[in-house]
Design a protein around this motif. Sequence first.
Motif, PDB file in Angstrom:
ATOM      1  N   MET A   1       0.837  -1.188   0.000  1.00 38.55           N
ATOM      2  CA  MET A   1       0.000   0.000   0.000  1.00 38.55           C
ATOM      3  C   MET A   1       0.874   1.241   0.000  1.00 38.55           C
ATOM      4  O   MET A   1       1.871   1.319   0.709  1.00 38.55           O
ATOM      5  CB  MET A   1      -0.919   0.017   1.219  1.00 38.55           C
ATOM      6  CG  MET A   1      -1.962  -1.093   1.205  1.00 38.55           C
ATOM      7  SD  MET A   1      -3.036  -1.065   2.643  1.00 38.55           S
ATOM      8  CE  MET A   1      -3.937   0.447   2.383  1.00 38.55           C
ATOM      9  N   HIS A   5      -2.620   5.541  -0.320  1.00 40.46           N
ATOM     10  CA  HIS A   5      -3.607   4.578   0.148  1.00 40.46           C
ATOM     11  C   HIS A   5      -3.810   4.684   1.662  1.00 40.46           C
ATOM     12  O   HIS A   5      -4.944   4.632   2.157  1.00 40.46           O
ATOM     13  CB  HIS A   5      -3.175   3.144  -0.196  1.00 40.46           C
ATOM     14  CG  HIS A   5      -3.278   2.820  -1.651  1.00 40.46           C
ATOM     15  ND1 HIS A   5      -2.290   2.145  -2.330  1.00 40.46           N
ATOM     16  CD2 HIS A   5      -4.253   3.081  -2.565  1.00 40.46           C
ATOM     17  CE1 HIS A   5      -2.655   1.995  -3.595  1.00 40.46           C
ATOM     18  NE2 HIS A   5      -3.836   2.558  -3.755  1.00 40.46           N
ATOM     19  N   GLU A  44      -2.142  -0.760  -7.852  1.00 37.91           N
ATOM     20  CA  GLU A  44      -2.468   0.431  -7.069  1.00 37.91           C
ATOM     21  C   GLU A  44      -3.937   0.793  -7.241  1.00 37.91           C
ATOM     22  O   GLU A  44      -4.629   1.148  -6.282  1.00 37.91           O
ATOM     23  CB  GLU A  44      -1.573   1.601  -7.467  1.00 37.91           C
ATOM     24  CG  GLU A  44      -0.152   1.473  -6.958  1.00 37.91           C
ATOM     25  CD  GLU A  44       0.637   2.762  -7.101  1.00 37.91           C
ATOM     26  OE1 GLU A  44       0.003   3.834  -7.266  1.00 37.91           O
ATOM     27  OE2 GLU A  44       1.866   2.701  -7.035  1.00 37.91           O
ATOM     28  N   THR A  48      -7.018   0.862  -4.460  1.00 37.78           N
ATOM     29  CA  THR A  48      -7.919   2.012  -4.335  1.00 37.78           C
ATOM     30  C   THR A  48      -9.374   1.557  -4.404  1.00 37.78           C
ATOM     31  O   THR A  48     -10.224   2.021  -3.633  1.00 37.78           O
ATOM     32  CB  THR A  48      -7.635   3.045  -5.442  1.00 37.78           C
ATOM     33  OG1 THR A  48      -6.271   3.452  -5.369  1.00 37.78           O
ATOM     34  CG2 THR A  48      -8.535   4.263  -5.304  1.00 37.78           C
ATOM     35  N   LEU A  51     -10.439  -0.020  -1.126  1.00 43.90           N
ATOM     36  CA  LEU A  51     -10.613   0.960  -0.054  1.00 43.90           C
ATOM     37  C   LEU A  51     -11.895   1.777  -0.192  1.00 43.90           C
ATOM     38  O   LEU A  51     -12.398   2.310   0.800  1.00 43.90           O
ATOM     39  CB  LEU A  51      -9.417   1.918  -0.025  1.00 43.90           C
ATOM     40  CG  LEU A  51      -8.106   1.374   0.544  1.00 43.90           C
ATOM     41  CD1 LEU A  51      -6.958   2.301   0.202  1.00 43.90           C
ATOM     42  CD2 LEU A  51      -8.217   1.192   2.057  1.00 43.90           C
ATOM     43  N   CYS A 166      -7.485  -2.924   4.621  1.00 43.87           N
ATOM     44  CA  CYS A 166      -8.685  -2.549   3.853  1.00 43.87           C
ATOM     45  C   CYS A 166      -9.979  -3.055   4.468  1.00 43.87           C
ATOM     46  O   CYS A 166     -11.050  -2.922   3.860  1.00 43.87           O
ATOM     47  CB  CYS A 166      -8.562  -3.047   2.408  1.00 43.87           C
ATOM     48  SG  CYS A 166      -7.269  -2.231   1.456  1.00 43.87           S
TER      49      CYS A 166
END
Length: 379
Positions: A1, A5, A44, A48, A51, A166
């Motif tokens: 992360m 993040h 990445e 995202t 999350l 997460c």
Amino acid sequence: MTAWHRELALLQRRRGRSGLDDSERDRLGRLHDTCLDEPHLGEEGQITCLLTRPFSRTLAVPEYYQYTCMHVYGWFLDRYPGDPVHGVLLAAHATVADLAGMERAGWPTTDRPDHIAERIEGLDGLLAALGDVRIDHATGLRVRDVLDRAAADPVLSRRLEVLAECTRFPRSAKHEEHVFLRSVQVCEMLFFLIRRLAVEVTVSHGEFPARCAGLLDLAGDCAQLLNEVFQVLLTLSPEGFMTFRDETGAASAVQSLNYHAMEIAVYGYDPRKAPVFASVEHLTAFNDAGVREHRSLSTATAGTADAALAAGWHRLDRTLSRWRGGHYRFARTYLPSGTKGSGDTEGAAYVRKFVRKDLCLAGIDPFGGLPLLSGFLYC
């Protein structure tokens, strides 16, 4: 992360997700939907998406799944399509370990209240019990062996770190909510694994009785872990529970696909749940004919002459019955008299109604309702 993040995660943790304002929710929703539109963003972008999914403006995510972050567990289990046993138990261990770490960090040893000391002791016991679960009776492989291998695998270690980061998003800023959220998440993992094992035993116990006896033993261990999770949850006082309960909104476990599917796989379709399934959009498939006709584990093993299968079934049934009784007592103790359940049910009275399983349909088709009853389920 990445640092970015972690900033996104901190935004959601600082005041709890219920403390986000409309502009923050809108920003998180737009980030998610942009990731959906641009899959080329790679790892990445994927993180995202993990999350921010509960805030999507494109997906209709039920409140229970906004709360429990089951999409992250689904992402982790995607690496275990054929046999999810290792993945489920690794995910459950990572979730418990994260909670234990938070409790230790939040309360210095010299100033630790009695209920927190009891909670940490219970979490340590739960982690030890998880590590001791025997995955393969033929080889003697246990979860602790899988954990050792995971620790030596940098890719898997990173995925477990992402999983923990997460999924640590309570609604409130109350410390006590963490034990509730993490308990729900671990139970979801165990519901799924018990269901998968039940479906496999139902289908193949006649052909592979010895192997299926081992699978039933594993299912019984998972059911015992459910009870140990409950013991940790009971370190939360009724007063502590009520400090955050309203902020969980309509995130009711009544909406849990994995729980209802487990009960159908183990005991069969319960006609009394038909109106519940009909009232919640993502549960309506449980009223389908194939699910109603699913041949359950209890029916498949009834009257078996195989002593090991019979013993495995009775242990699983007794242990799940004890868990349901604990769930009822929790609802009766932690919800003030007359308080409705979070899914607008009648609270403890609703839970009590389904403690006994003698009204479930026997079913005739061991493949009924599949794949609905075999895969990891979330919305």
